[in-house]
Design an enzyme around this catalytic site. Structure first.
Site, PDB file in Angstrom:
ATOM      1  N   HIS A 184       0.761  -1.203  -0.181  1.00 26.64           N
ATOM      2  CA  HIS A 184      -0.104   0.021   0.163  1.00 26.64           C
ATOM      3  C   HIS A 184       1.027   1.462   0.103  1.00 26.64           C
ATOM      4  O   HIS A 184       0.369   2.301   0.281  1.00 26.64           O
ATOM      5  CB  HIS A 184      -0.723   0.115   1.310  1.00 26.64           C
ATOM      6  CG  HIS A 184      -1.839  -1.063   1.246  1.00 26.64           C
ATOM      7  ND1 HIS A 184      -3.224  -0.988   0.780  1.00 26.64           N
ATOM      8  CD2 HIS A 184      -1.879  -2.370   1.863  1.00 26.64           C
ATOM      9  CE1 HIS A 184      -3.831  -2.031   1.035  1.00 26.64           C
ATOM     10  NE2 HIS A 184      -2.924  -2.836   1.451  1.00 26.64           N
ATOM     11  N   LYS A 214      -7.413  13.884   4.615  1.00 30.28           N
ATOM     12  CA  LYS A 214      -6.598  12.761   4.600  1.00 30.28           C
ATOM     13  C   LYS A 214      -5.548  12.868   5.773  1.00 30.28           C
ATOM     14  O   LYS A 214      -5.226  13.916   6.257  1.00 30.28           O
ATOM     15  CB  LYS A 214      -5.991  12.527   3.196  1.00 30.28           C
ATOM     16  CG  LYS A 214      -5.114  13.955   2.699  1.00 30.28           C
ATOM     17  CD  LYS A 214      -4.829  13.933   1.162  1.00 30.28           C
ATOM     18  CE  LYS A 214      -5.771  13.994   0.365  1.00 30.28           C
ATOM     19  NZ  LYS A 214      -5.754  13.047  -0.838  1.00 30.28           N
ATOM     20  N   ARG A 215      -4.643  11.836   5.937  1.00 29.68           N
ATOM     21  CA  ARG A 215      -3.603  12.272   6.841  1.00 29.68           C
ATOM     22  C   ARG A 215      -2.879  13.219   6.331  1.00 29.68           C
ATOM     23  O   ARG A 215      -2.410  13.406   5.187  1.00 29.68           O
ATOM     24  CB  ARG A 215      -3.130  10.844   6.961  1.00 29.68           C
ATOM     25  CG  ARG A 215      -3.723   9.541   7.930  1.00 29.68           C
ATOM     26  CD  ARG A 215      -4.085  10.121   9.207  1.00 29.68           C
ATOM     27  NE  ARG A 215      -2.721  10.026  10.075  1.00 29.68           N
ATOM     28  CZ  ARG A 215      -2.315   9.182  11.187  1.00 29.68           C
ATOM     29  NH1 ARG A 215      -3.173   8.209  11.184  1.00 29.68           N
ATOM     30  NH2 ARG A 215      -1.312   9.257  11.960  1.00 29.68           N
ATOM     31  N   THR A 228      -8.273   6.576  -1.612  1.00 29.79           N
ATOM     32  CA  THR A 228      -9.613   6.250  -1.724  1.00 29.79           C
ATOM     33  C   THR A 228     -10.682   7.337  -1.491  1.00 29.79           C
ATOM     34  O   THR A 228     -11.630   7.524  -2.009  1.00 29.79           O
ATOM     35  CB  THR A 228      -9.759   5.087  -0.789  1.00 29.79           C
ATOM     36  OG1 THR A 228      -9.208   5.529   0.393  1.00 29.79           O
ATOM     37  CG2 THR A 228      -9.204   3.848  -1.118  1.00 29.79           C
ATOM     38  N   LYS A 265     -14.392   8.536  -3.295  1.00 26.66           N
ATOM     39  CA  LYS A 265     -15.654   8.792  -2.668  1.00 26.66           C
ATOM     40  C   LYS A 265     -16.122  10.285  -2.995  1.00 26.66           C
ATOM     41  O   LYS A 265     -17.406  10.357  -3.128  1.00 26.66           O
ATOM     42  CB  LYS A 265     -15.075   8.929  -1.086  1.00 26.66           C
ATOM     43  CG  LYS A 265     -14.974   7.634  -0.390  1.00 26.66           C
ATOM     44  CD  LYS A 265     -14.186   7.582   0.780  1.00 26.66           C
ATOM     45  CE  LYS A 265     -13.792   6.162   1.259  1.00 26.66           C
ATOM     46  NZ  LYS A 265     -12.862   6.151   2.518  1.00 26.66           N
ATOM     47  N   LYS A 310       1.496  14.279   0.532  1.00 24.86           N
ATOM     48  CA  LYS A 310       0.125  14.559   0.098  1.00 24.86           C
ATOM     49  C   LYS A 310       0.116  15.839  -0.259  1.00 24.86           C
ATOM     50  O   LYS A 310      -0.867  16.371  -0.495  1.00 24.86           O
ATOM     51  CB  LYS A 310      -0.767  14.083   1.224  1.00 24.86           C
ATOM     52  CG  LYS A 310      -0.838  12.428   1.407  1.00 24.86           C
ATOM     53  CD  LYS A 310      -1.502  12.231   2.603  1.00 24.86           C
ATOM     54  CE  LYS A 310      -1.521  10.729   2.876  1.00 24.86           C
ATOM     55  NZ  LYS A 310      -2.370   9.857   1.980  1.00 24.86           N
TER      56      LYS A 310
HETATM   57  C1  LIG Z   1       4.427   0.902   9.980  1.00 25.93           C
HETATM   58  C2  LIG Z   1       3.898   1.937   9.495  1.00 25.93           C
HETATM   59  C3  LIG Z   1       2.694   2.108   8.630  1.00 25.93           C
HETATM   60  C4  LIG Z   1       1.661   2.078   8.803  1.00 25.93           C
HETATM   61  C5  LIG Z   1       0.615   2.100   8.023  1.00 25.93           C
HETATM   62  C6  LIG Z   1       0.996   2.082   6.460  1.00 25.93           C
HETATM   63  C7  LIG Z   1       0.021   2.049   5.536  1.00 25.93           C
HETATM   64  C8  LIG Z   1       0.465   1.201   4.195  1.00 25.93           C
HETATM   65  C9  LIG Z   1      -0.096   3.491   4.955  1.00 25.93           C
HETATM   66  C10 LIG Z   1      -1.536   3.563   4.347  1.00 25.93           C
HETATM   67  O1  LIG Z   1      -2.427   3.767   4.701  1.00 25.93           O
HETATM   68  N1  LIG Z   1      -1.115   3.539   2.870  1.00 25.93           N
HETATM   69  C11 LIG Z   1      -2.539   3.733   2.216  1.00 25.93           C
HETATM   70  O2  LIG Z   1      -3.092   2.842   1.824  1.00 25.93           O
HETATM   71  C12 LIG Z   1      -4.347   3.254   0.974  1.00 25.93           C
HETATM   72  C13 LIG Z   1      -5.198   2.073   0.974  1.00 25.93           C
HETATM   73  O3  LIG Z   1      -4.347   1.298  -0.138  1.00 25.93           O
HETATM   74  C14 LIG Z   1      -3.896   3.958  -0.402  1.00 25.93           C
HETATM   75  O4  LIG Z   1      -5.191   4.348  -0.974  1.00 25.93           O
HETATM   76  C15 LIG Z   1      -3.279   5.181  -0.044  1.00 25.93           C
HETATM   77  O5  LIG Z   1      -2.688   5.502  -1.277  1.00 25.93           O
HETATM   78  C16 LIG Z   1      -1.928   4.798   0.715  1.00 25.93           C
HETATM   79  O6  LIG Z   1      -1.326   5.924   1.277  1.00 25.93           O
HETATM   80  C17 LIG Z   1       2.360   2.384   6.249  1.00 25.93           C
HETATM   81  C18 LIG Z   1       3.135   1.999   7.138  1.00 25.93           C
END
Ligand SMILES: CCc1ccc([C@H](C)CC(=O)N[C@@H]2O[C@H](CO)[C@@H](O)[C@H](O)[C@H]2O)cc1
Length: 822
Positions: free
Chosen positions: A362, A553-554, A663, A667, A559
């Site tokens: 992701h 978004k975060r 995502t 929406k 971003k």
């Molecule tokens: C360990 C720290 C950590 C925690 C969460 C993440 C996630 C992968 C981050 C995340 O939420 N990625 C997002 O995933 C969405 C669902 O696929 C995508 O639509 C977003 O573009 C992506 O940033 C990475 C690293």
């Protein structure tokens, strides 16, 4: 199975009322006129739950009978959102409940507003998992979600003088009627210790001698399909001490010590890690990952499968989908179970293990790819490290065989990184063990194969595929936007709720002035509703009719919330310097929603600066009704459901090549907002489907951005050469928004943008400003704008998570839907 099926609840107002009052009286122990709102909420929730439970039990019974191929979705995060409305929709109880409660003088809206959403996720990845289990159930796929029941979810964000302050998320404090604990099914999970020779002679076996254990208690959540009789399960694990309390130590007077084991154990599922991009490498995080993975594998192998099931046939029976690398410790865990516990030879175990895991990546940020130091991994999970070493040895042999003499490649591909410290690269382990690896948007999957995991794609081209993300139309259109849903259903029937491509039927209506008028009316009503929510929730007043320009978004530099800020500051600079006549300014409300990881200083500085700029603009009488910055705190799923239907413009402005998919972009488009965006992530596919004329594209493409950074990017040059950009940045740096304060957040953001600007906001500024002028011009023509908006709705049915799940079924899982009798 000799237990007679539980009688389904009658779908009548009378039976609903009877059930509700029974729950109130016997469940809450109160009667209606003395019941608190929370009593009524809990009674209502349990009543709705009972309507779904019969189907739940039937689904479980059929699943056990059919032993059909199952998909297990392993995710450290599930951002579920509020449950009551979704359950009522799935159970087709809306009307009945409304009528029943109205007759009892109970205000359903008041109860709905009481629900505290389970914030068991950070952002995109967690919400995607929630949309996916909804679609798995609605597509009748035998499946189960496995995760962690954090006692505290994502922190509650508050603002103090514009700065983010995190508060604990006490989501369980008023009870949680949507979960069913089963302590009797607790699973023991081990940690630490060492390994010794194994008695059994099977190849590769050793014996793990752990030195501490915790109990994993399952909490079951219903995952109802949309009116199809299926209710799947989400099983979230909660950590408990195996021995609660040491009476001897207590009697010896050391009370703290007496409960130390207990608190230590329960810490594992205490709180969600609020990072969503940069792993902190904390031991507790690895404990969390192994905890839920070990409990989930044990649960499936020992309670779902019949005792005599031959595990050689496991690939026909299950696929464990790894939601990013967070659950990838499942690979050595299955090897440990097959080799050490079941006495299989290594090769047999590996042959099966390679056919039961699939990995979804992701992210594209190198720093977001998890690595665990061999020190930490070896201390916490010594047996798993041994197994990973052997997997890597055999893998390296395979690489050498395929690319003889290419030791650099061996070093690049090795699961074990040597620099900066010996560590396990979890993405490499997932790619070696997974039978399929997918990205979450076409561009993302391409970049994974061409760049991030290029060596692996060269070695196993067939292993790499794409499944573009999606969102559930039940929650994000039908529930969030009843006005638009009614208009659509009136025009094309309600089949779109489970077959979103049917929205195509709206295309001709884009040219229908009456339809467009009604569409605008609904958008206007949604905007007024959102304005009411903001006022009640945050005390923020917005003009109900200004353009709603949303960026939610975060908070992350890639971003580029900073680019949005530069647009706003440049507008303000233009107006206050007289460069832009006030009446030429399109009335806009800039809505921000964003949490920053607590340790991410630059992100928190950006939040503080957005609030500082917002405060200045909002206090400027001359701008009243023209420009407004609204930054409600604690952006979450509940707020998204009120904002998304109200938005006119969706900001998807990440640097091309950085946002895996997004995502939120889907929406907003599905709810008739137009997108201003770069060619990044799923924006590319949205633009292709809605048409260039219905999308405000700007900025460099991924190759252009990559080329610019390769050639050496000097943000200062852009600062110097673009007077509007310079004026905006200088105004920012002047301290005019921060009470004259030129240091702190202002200085560090100014410096980071003009000196490094890793995500090239300055390079895309001009193109972005031009796009925003195109937005202003387009918005002035309401007919043309609403025509584009209707076409956005009509052409984005592809972004249903049902279509994503169908792609996973076709390209990865090979599982088949199993219909339930309604
Ligand atoms: C360990 C720290 C950590 C925690 C969460 C993440 C996630 C992968 C981050 C995340 O939420 N990625 C997002 O995933 C969405 C669902 O696929 C995508 O639509 C977003 O573009 C992506 O940033 C990475 C690293």
């Amino acid at each position: 199975e000799n237990t007679p099926p539980v009688a389904a609840r009658e779908h009548t107002v009378e039976s609903f009322t009877r059930e509700f009052l029974r729950e109130l009286n016997f469940g809450q122990g109160v009667d209606l006129d003395r019941a608190s709102a929370n009593d009524k909420y809990l009674a209502l929730s349990r009543t709705v739950r009972h309507y779904l439970t019969t189907r739940w039990l039937e689904t479980l019974r059929n699943q056990y009978r059919d032993q059909a191929k199952t998909v297990a979705y392993l995710s450290a995060e599930f951002l579920l959102g509020p449950q009551l409305e979704n359950a009522m929709l799935a159970a087709d109880l809306d009307e009945i409940a409304n009528e029943s409660l109205r007759a009892l003088g109970v205000d359903l809206d008041e109860l709905r507003a009481l629900e505290i959403e389970p914030g068991l996720g950070n952002g995109g990845l967690g919400r995607l998992a929630a949309c996916f289990i909804d679609s798995l159930a609605t597509l009748n796929v035998p499946s189960v979600g496995y995760g962690i029941r954090y006692e505290y979810g994502i922190f509650r964000q508050t603002f103090e003088d514009g700065a983010q302050v995190e508060k604990p998320d006490t989501w369980l404090r008023l009870g949680s009627p949507w979960e069913l604990p089963h302590p009797e099914h607790a699973v023991e999970v081990s940690f630490g210790g060492h390994t010794v020779e194994a008695e059994g002679g099977n190849d590769g076996a050793r014996t793990w001698v752990p030195d501490w254990r915790v109990a994993a208690v399952p909490y079951n959540y219903m995952v109802p399909g949309y009116r199809n009789g299926r209710v799947n399960t989400l099983r979230l694990w909660s950590a408990r001490a195996t021995h609660e309390f040491d009476l001897q130590i207590f009697n010896a007077g050391d009370y703290a010590e007496a409960v130390r084991a207990r608190t230590f154990a329960e810490n594992i599922s205490k709180v969600l890690y609020p990072e969503d991009s940069t792993p902190q490498g904390k031991e507790l995080r690895l404990q969390q990952q192994y905890f839920f993975v070990a409990a989930s594998l044990r649960d499936f192998l020992e309670t779902v499968l019949p005792a005599d099931f031959d595990l050689h046939r496991l690939p026909d029976r299950i696929t464990w989908q790894l939601n990013d690398t967070h659950p990838v410790i499942a690979v050595p865990e299955l090897m440990r179970i097959l080799v050490d516990e079941r006495g299989w030879d290594w090769a047999d175990a590996w042959a099966v293990t390679q056919k039961v895991f699939a990995y979804t990546c992701h992210t594209l940020l190198p720093e977001a790819l998890e690595v665990w130091s061999v020190d930490l991994l070896g201390r916490l999970l010594p047996r798993h490290l041994e197994i990973i070493y052997r997997i890597n040895e055999e893998f390296i042999e395979e690489v050498r065989a395929a690319f003889p003499g290419d030791e650099l490649r061996v070093r690049r591909m090795s699961i074990i990184a040597e620099q900066p410290e010996r560590a396990v690269r979890m993405a490499h382990l997932a790619t070696v063990a997974g039978f399929k690896v997918n990205g979450v948007a076409e561009l993302h999957s391409q970049l994974l194969a061409d760049k991030v995991l290029h060596d692996f794609a060269q070695m196993w081209p067939g292993k790499f595929t794409n499944v573009t993300n999606g969102v559930t139309p039940r929650r994000f259109v039908r529930l969030a936007n009843p006005g638009l849903s009614g208009l659509i259903t009136e025009a094309i029937g309600d089949g779109w709720i489970t077959d979103l491509e049917q929205l195509r039927g709206l295309e001709p209506l884009a040219d229908d002035a009456e339809f467009r008028r009604r569409f605008r009316e609904i958008k206007a009503a949604n905007k007024r509703h959102f304005a009411d929510v903001l006022l009640a929730r945050d005390g923020i007043e917005i003009a109900g009719d200004a353009m709603v320009d949303a960026m939610v978004k975060r908070l992350h530099e890639y971003k580029r919330q900073s680019l949005k800020l530069l647009h706003i500051v440049s507008l303000y600079e233009g107006i206050t310097s007289g460069r832009i006549p006030l009446d030429a300014v399109t009335p806009r409300t800039f809505v921000f929603g964003a949490k920053a990881a607590p340790g991410y200083v630059r992100a928190k500085e950006t939040i503080a600066l957005i609030n500082a700029v917002g405060a200045t603009i909002n206090a400027d009488a001359s701008l009243q009704g023209r420009l407004k910055v609204a930054f409600p705190a604690n952006y979450n799923v509940t707020l998204a459901e009120d904002l998304v239907p109200a938005a006119d413009l969706s900001e998807q402005i990440s640097l091309a090549g950085k946002e895996a998919s997004g995502t939120g972009n889907m929406k907003f488009a599905l709810n008739g907002a137009l997108t201003v965006g770069t060619d990044d992530g799923a924006n590319v596919e949205i633009r292709k489907l809605v048409g260039d004329e219905n999308f405000f594209l700007f900025g460099m493409t991924e190759p252009e951005a990559a080329d610019l950074s390769a050639r050496g990017y000097d943000p200062g040059a852009y600062y110097e050469s673009d007077p509007q950009l310079k004026a905006a940045l200088d105004l920012l740096a002047s301290g005019v928004f921060t009470g004259g304060e030129r240091g702190g957040a202002v200085a560090s953001i100014f410096a980071s943008l003009t000196e490094r600007d890793r995500f090239m906001a300055l390079a895309d500024f001009r193109s972005y400003m031009d796009a925003q002028s195109r937005v202003d011009a387009a918005y002035a023509d309401h007919e043309a704008w609403s025509r584009s908006a209707v076409l956005n709705v009509a052409r984005t049915g592809f972004f249903s998570s049902d279509r994503s799940i169908q792609d996973y079924l076709d390209r990865i899982w090979g599982a088949r839907p199993v219909t339930q009798n309604r």
